[in-house]
Design a protein around this motif. Structure first.
Motif, mmCIF file in Angstrom:
data_model
loop_
_atom_site.group_PDB
_atom_site.id
_atom_site.type_symbol
_atom_site.label_atom_id
_atom_site.label_comp_id
_atom_site.label_asym_id
_atom_site.label_seq_id
_atom_site.Cartn_x
_atom_site.Cartn_y
_atom_site.Cartn_z
ATOM 1 N N SER A 40 0.835 -1.215 0.000
ATOM 2 C CA SER A 40 0.000 0.000 0.000
ATOM 3 C C SER A 40 0.863 1.257 0.000
ATOM 4 C CB SER A 40 -0.914 0.026 1.231
ATOM 5 O OG SER A 40 -1.633 -1.173 1.313
ATOM 6 N N VAL A 41 1.990 1.205 0.721
ATOM 7 C CA VAL A 41 2.912 2.359 0.736
ATOM 8 C C VAL A 41 3.475 2.580 -0.669
ATOM 9 C CG1 VAL A 41 5.149 3.208 1.598
ATOM 10 C CG2 VAL A 41 3.518 2.160 3.194
ATOM 11 N N ILE A 42 3.925 1.492 -1.309
ATOM 12 C CA ILE A 42 4.484 1.593 -2.663
ATOM 13 C C ILE A 42 3.434 2.124 -3.636
ATOM 14 C CG2 ILE A 42 5.379 0.240 -4.610
ATOM 15 C CD1 ILE A 42 6.744 -1.596 -2.487
ATOM 16 N N ASN A 43 2.225 1.566 -3.551
ATOM 17 C CA ASN A 43 1.163 2.002 -4.462
ATOM 18 C C ASN A 43 0.817 3.477 -4.244
ATOM 19 O OD1 ASN A 43 0.892 -0.478 -5.776
ATOM 20 N ND2 ASN A 43 -0.499 -1.268 -4.225
ATOM 21 N N ARG A 44 0.803 3.919 -3.002
ATOM 22 C CA ARG A 44 0.509 5.328 -2.688
ATOM 23 C C ARG A 44 1.601 6.232 -3.259
ATOM 24 N NH1 ARG A 44 -3.091 9.272 -1.612
ATOM 25 N NH2 ARG A 44 -4.212 7.973 -0.129
ATOM 26 N N LEU A 45 2.842 5.830 -3.110
ATOM 27 C CA LEU A 45 3.963 6.636 -3.624
ATOM 28 C C LEU A 45 3.858 6.838 -5.127
ATOM 29 C CD1 LEU A 45 7.281 5.395 -1.985
ATOM 30 C CD2 LEU A 45 6.277 7.666 -1.832
ATOM 31 N N LEU A 46 3.458 5.769 -5.820
ATOM 32 C CA LEU A 46 3.444 5.805 -7.288
ATOM 33 C C LEU A 46 2.071 6.172 -7.854
ATOM 34 C CD1 LEU A 46 5.542 2.575 -7.963
ATOM 35 C CD2 LEU A 46 6.346 4.931 -7.866
ATOM 36 N N ASN A 47 1.128 6.496 -6.952
ATOM 37 C CA ASN A 47 -0.245 6.797 -7.385
ATOM 38 C C ASN A 47 -0.847 5.676 -8.222
ATOM 39 O OD1 ASN A 47 -0.332 9.319 -6.183
ATOM 40 N ND2 ASN A 47 0.684 10.286 -7.928
ATOM 41 N N ARG A 48 -0.565 4.454 -7.835
ATOM 42 C CA ARG A 48 -1.112 3.319 -8.570
ATOM 43 C C ARG A 48 -1.999 2.520 -7.635
ATOM 44 N NH1 ARG A 48 2.451 2.583 -13.165
ATOM 45 N NH2 ARG A 48 1.447 0.616 -13.685
ATOM 46 N N LYS A 49 -3.000 1.878 -8.203
ATOM 47 C CA LYS A 49 -3.898 1.090 -7.357
ATOM 48 C C LYS A 49 -3.254 -0.225 -6.938
ATOM 49 C CE LYS A 49 -8.075 2.932 -6.730
ATOM 50 N NZ LYS A 49 -7.577 4.296 -6.542
ATOM 51 N N ASN A 50 -2.636 -0.910 -7.881
ATOM 52 C CA ASN A 50 -2.157 -2.261 -7.541
ATOM 53 C C ASN A 50 -0.892 -2.649 -8.283
ATOM 54 O OD1 ASN A 50 -3.219 -2.400 -10.029
ATOM 55 N ND2 ASN A 50 -4.612 -4.103 -9.644
ATOM 56 N N LEU A 51 0.050 -1.717 -8.367
ATOM 57 C CA LEU A 51 1.325 -2.074 -9.000
ATOM 58 C C LEU A 51 1.991 -3.158 -8.147
ATOM 59 C CD1 LEU A 51 3.328 -1.357 -11.317
ATOM 60 C CD2 LEU A 51 4.606 -0.117 -9.590
ATOM 61 N N ALA A 52 2.183 -2.817 -6.851
ATOM 62 C CA ALA A 52 2.663 -3.845 -5.920
ATOM 63 C C ALA A 52 1.397 -4.521 -5.407
ATOM 64 C CB ALA A 52 3.433 -3.190 -4.784
ATOM 65 N N VAL A 171 19.281 8.576 10.824
ATOM 66 C CA VAL A 171 18.207 7.794 10.186
ATOM 67 C C VAL A 171 16.867 8.493 10.405
ATOM 68 C CG1 VAL A 171 17.016 5.569 10.100
ATOM 69 C CG2 VAL A 171 19.475 5.641 10.558
ATOM 70 N N LYS A 172 16.230 8.855 9.315
ATOM 71 C CA LYS A 172 14.920 9.517 9.432
ATOM 72 C C LYS A 172 13.839 8.503 9.785
ATOM 73 C CE LYS A 172 15.199 13.499 6.411
ATOM 74 N NZ LYS A 172 14.576 14.240 5.342
ATOM 75 N N VAL A 173 12.916 8.912 10.656
ATOM 76 C CA VAL A 173 11.697 8.129 10.881
ATOM 77 C C VAL A 173 10.560 8.986 10.328
ATOM 78 C CG1 VAL A 173 10.171 7.054 12.563
ATOM 79 C CG2 VAL A 173 12.635 6.984 12.927
ATOM 80 N N ILE A 174 9.946 8.517 9.252
ATOM 81 C CA ILE A 174 8.950 9.327 8.542
ATOM 82 C C ILE A 174 7.547 8.821 8.861
ATOM 83 C CG2 ILE A 174 8.119 10.035 6.255
ATOM 84 C CD1 ILE A 174 11.017 9.609 5.243
ATOM 85 N N PRO A 175 6.728 9.668 9.538
ATOM 86 C CA PRO A 175 5.339 9.263 9.775
ATOM 87 C C PRO A 175 4.590 9.237 8.443
ATOM 88 C CG PRO A 175 5.774 11.461 10.716
ATOM 89 C CD PRO A 175 7.035 10.999 10.069
ATOM 90 N N PHE A 176 3.824 8.161 8.209
ATOM 91 C CA PHE A 176 3.246 7.951 6.873
ATOM 92 C C PHE A 176 1.852 7.348 6.993
ATOM 93 C CE2 PHE A 176 2.717 5.997 2.715
ATOM 94 C CZ PHE A 176 3.393 6.852 1.866
ATOM 95 N N SER A 177 0.991 7.731 6.076
ATOM 96 C CA SER A 177 -0.306 7.066 5.984
ATOM 97 C C SER A 177 -0.562 6.692 4.525
ATOM 98 C CB SER A 177 -1.429 7.993 6.470
ATOM 99 O OG SER A 177 -2.682 7.450 6.085
ATOM 100 N N ALA A 178 -0.502 5.381 4.247
ATOM 101 C CA ALA A 178 -0.803 4.913 2.885
ATOM 102 C C ALA A 178 -2.254 5.227 2.548
ATOM 103 C CB ALA A 178 -0.540 3.415 2.778
ATOM 104 N N GLU A 179 -3.077 5.274 3.587
ATOM 105 C CA GLU A 179 -4.507 5.545 3.439
ATOM 106 C C GLU A 179 -4.754 6.992 2.991
ATOM 107 O OE1 GLU A 179 -8.214 3.982 3.556
ATOM 108 O OE2 GLU A 179 -6.443 2.863 4.158
ATOM 109 N N LYS A 180 -4.079 7.935 3.665
ATOM 110 C CA LYS A 180 -4.372 9.359 3.431
ATOM 111 C C LYS A 180 -3.287 10.107 2.653
ATOM 112 C CE LYS A 180 -7.812 10.054 6.807
ATOM 113 N NZ LYS A 180 -7.816 9.594 8.173
ATOM 114 N N GLY A 181 -2.101 9.500 2.548
ATOM 115 C CA GLY A 181 -1.038 10.171 1.788
ATOM 116 C C GLY A 181 -0.101 11.022 2.630
#
Length: 199
Positions: A40-52, A171-181
């Motif tokens: 879901s993180v990969i798909n969100r990054l690439l704006n794709r529904k189901n690449l991964a 090392v960065k810790v990046i808060p992320f939401s695959a759901e909301k972007g």
């Protein structure tokens, strides 16, 4: 570096070291526990529904999957770990494949380790962090499922992740939401900065 993220194609699934692409293009590797939402993180990054592919059953990806992004760098989807229903033989095969990948320091440009922002990282997460740290390559931790946390919980949860994984300040810790972007922009900038250096 300008990259057309829409131009993403699946290139190959590697089951052994001889399958790893070695064409000197930058490789950005994503790793995470089986149910942490890596696809879901990969798909969100690439704006794709189901690449991964978002797996129906976690732990199904036992190969290293390569996606070529705009013919400029690889996004490398490492197999999910920590899934209880995988046989001992399968776990050992996974371990060997990961060892082969991590021991070749010509491969990874940047690592992305995905954890669940809600929970303390597991022993498997700690092992994965040690692999990234031992690689000598830069990596960041993506704390996914941010949308499931209250605002008041975020800072302490991120601190707990940093402490449990023994991360130093680089090392960065990046808060992320695959759901909301949330966190997508920061993650993309980090990836493009590192990939751009190696092109």
């Amino acid at each position: 570096m300008s990259v057309n993220l829409q131009k993403a194609e699946f290139v190959r699934s590697a089951a052994k070291a001889s399958d790893f692409p070695r064409d000197r293009l930058p490789q950005v590797a994503f790793a995470g526990r089986s149910n942490v939402g890596k696809s879901s993180v990969i798909n969100r990054l690439l704006n794709r529904k189901n690449l991964a592919r978002v797996g129906a059953a976690p732990g199904k990806t036992t190969h290293i999957n390569y996606f070529l992004i705009d013919e400029k760098f690889y996004l490398v989807d490492l197999p999910g770990y920590g899934y209880a229903k995988v046989s001992k033989g399968e776990r050992e095969r996974w371990g060997r494949l990961m060892e082969e990948w991590f021991s070749d320091n010509t491969l990874m440009t940047l690592g992305m380790m995905i954890v669940d922002a809600r929970h303390k990282p597991t022993a498997d997460d700690q092992t994965m962090a040690e692999w990234f740290q031992g690689s000598g390559r830069p990596f960041a931790v993506v704390a996914n499922k941010l949308d499931k946390l209250k605002k008041s919980e975020i800072a302490s949860n991120l601190a707990r992740i940093r402490e449990t994984l023994g991360l130093d300040e680089t090392v960065k810790v990046i808060p992320f939401s695959a759901e909301k972007g949330d966190g997508k922009q920061e993650l993309l900038e980090l990836i493009l900065a590192h990939a751009g250096e190696h092109l």
